[in-house]
Design an enzyme around this catalytic site. Sequence first.
Site, mmCIF file in Angstrom:
data_model
loop_
_atom_site.group_PDB
_atom_site.id
_atom_site.type_symbol
_atom_site.label_atom_id
_atom_site.label_comp_id
_atom_site.label_asym_id
_atom_site.label_seq_id
_atom_site.Cartn_x
_atom_site.Cartn_y
_atom_site.Cartn_z
ATOM 1 N N ILE A 20 0.849 -1.192 0.000
ATOM 2 C CA ILE A 20 0.000 0.000 0.000
ATOM 3 C C ILE A 20 0.888 1.248 0.000
ATOM 4 O O ILE A 20 0.588 2.238 -0.675
ATOM 5 C CB ILE A 20 -0.966 -0.013 1.200
ATOM 6 N N LEU A 95 3.547 0.745 8.618
ATOM 7 C CA LEU A 95 4.329 -0.311 9.258
ATOM 8 C C LEU A 95 3.473 -1.099 10.227
ATOM 9 O O LEU A 95 2.731 -0.512 11.016
ATOM 10 C CB LEU A 95 5.496 0.319 10.034
ATOM 11 N N ALA A 98 3.188 -8.553 13.407
ATOM 12 C CA ALA A 98 2.920 -9.456 14.523
ATOM 13 C C ALA A 98 3.472 -10.817 14.128
ATOM 14 O O ALA A 98 3.616 -11.107 12.939
ATOM 15 C CB ALA A 98 1.417 -9.553 14.786
ATOM 16 N N TYR A 158 -7.493 -11.680 13.262
ATOM 17 C CA TYR A 158 -6.674 -10.460 13.288
ATOM 18 C C TYR A 158 -6.061 -10.281 14.687
ATOM 19 O O TYR A 158 -4.981 -9.720 14.834
ATOM 20 C CB TYR A 158 -7.506 -9.246 12.865
ATOM 21 N N LYS A 165 -3.971 -1.972 16.428
ATOM 22 C CA LYS A 165 -4.618 -0.948 15.592
ATOM 23 C C LYS A 165 -5.562 -0.072 16.419
ATOM 24 O O LYS A 165 -5.668 1.138 16.160
ATOM 25 C CB LYS A 165 -5.381 -1.584 14.431
ATOM 26 N N ILE A 194 -6.613 -5.874 1.041
ATOM 27 C CA ILE A 194 -5.931 -5.825 -0.260
ATOM 28 C C ILE A 194 -4.889 -6.935 -0.246
ATOM 29 O O ILE A 194 -4.274 -7.191 0.792
ATOM 30 C CB ILE A 194 -5.220 -4.452 -0.449
ATOM 31 N N LEU A 197 2.030 -8.392 0.451
ATOM 32 C CA LEU A 197 2.958 -9.364 1.023
ATOM 33 C C LEU A 197 2.484 -9.779 2.410
ATOM 34 O O LEU A 197 2.458 -10.952 2.749
ATOM 35 C CB LEU A 197 4.360 -8.756 1.097
ATOM 36 N N ALA A 198 2.062 -8.788 3.227
ATOM 37 C CA ALA A 198 1.621 -9.082 4.597
ATOM 38 C C ALA A 198 0.327 -9.886 4.596
ATOM 39 O O ALA A 198 0.232 -10.912 5.270
ATOM 40 C CB ALA A 198 1.451 -7.786 5.391
#
Length: 258
Positions: A20, A95, A98, A158, A165, A194, A197-198
């Site tokens: 992103i 950034l 976890a 999550y 967050k 989206i 990679l994460a």
Amino acid sequence: MLDLTGKNALVTGIANHRSIAWGIAQQLHKAGANLGITYLPDEKGKMEGKVAELVEPLQPSLFLPLDVQQDAQIETAFQSIQDKWGRLDILIHCLAFANKDDLSGDFSQTSRSGFQLAMDVSNYSLIRLSGAAKPLMTEGGSIVTLTYLGGVRVVPNYNVMGIAKAGLEMSVRYLAAELGPSNIRVNAISAGPIRTLASSAVGGILDMIHHVEAHAPLRRTVTQLEVGNTAAFLCSDLSSGMTGQVLYVDAGYEIMGL
Ligand code: 0WE
């Protein structure tokens, strides 16, 4: 209109072409901003090479290693900004991290070290980078971070990132209150899911994306460039009256109850 010429923008969190942060960097560049790009250094310098090649077309005037868990690297990076630019206008914080083990299974089994890692990289880093940016934003500025719905509602798996967050969104408000008198605005974009990679490392992300495509008001997911456009807006004078806000760029998914 949306004009960022003459603005110095530091963009963190680019890992590859799916990031992103890469969508944001492209839109800031398009709006005329002067870019500084950070990358997460690794032993072999693999990341440095990959990110350098990706961002080359944007002609960044700064390209800096930055591991936010290393105080010395933060200090060095902002010293370089001071030396090279003299002034910072825009800080983009993309950034989060976890342990993979903490993104599935029972939330109640989150380890102390896993909790601390997620909080450190995903929340404290915004506080720390904002503190470092403040003295360099001598003509005001804009700080933008990325958050996710899982910080305000329970999204399966999550887990500890949701707590990070939630804290990050509160950090945005406390930072906005402190930095407002210096005409530095602080806002967050809550992006819909989206493929990055994460997120690709997360089991079931494709099912989540299909769920959003089926149920979001716009019947689709959002792109990195759409998040980038909102970031450009938040960095520009078009949003001069806004600070401390969380803007949803999620094809409208957040409004739905069922
Ligand atoms: O904030 C994120 C990504 C967060 C993330 C992802 C990983 C995967 C690989 C943080 N740390 C790690 N560490 C790893 O080792 N998102 C909003 C994307 C995301 O991540 C999820 C999601 C969504 C959406 C995790 C579980 C459930 C949904």
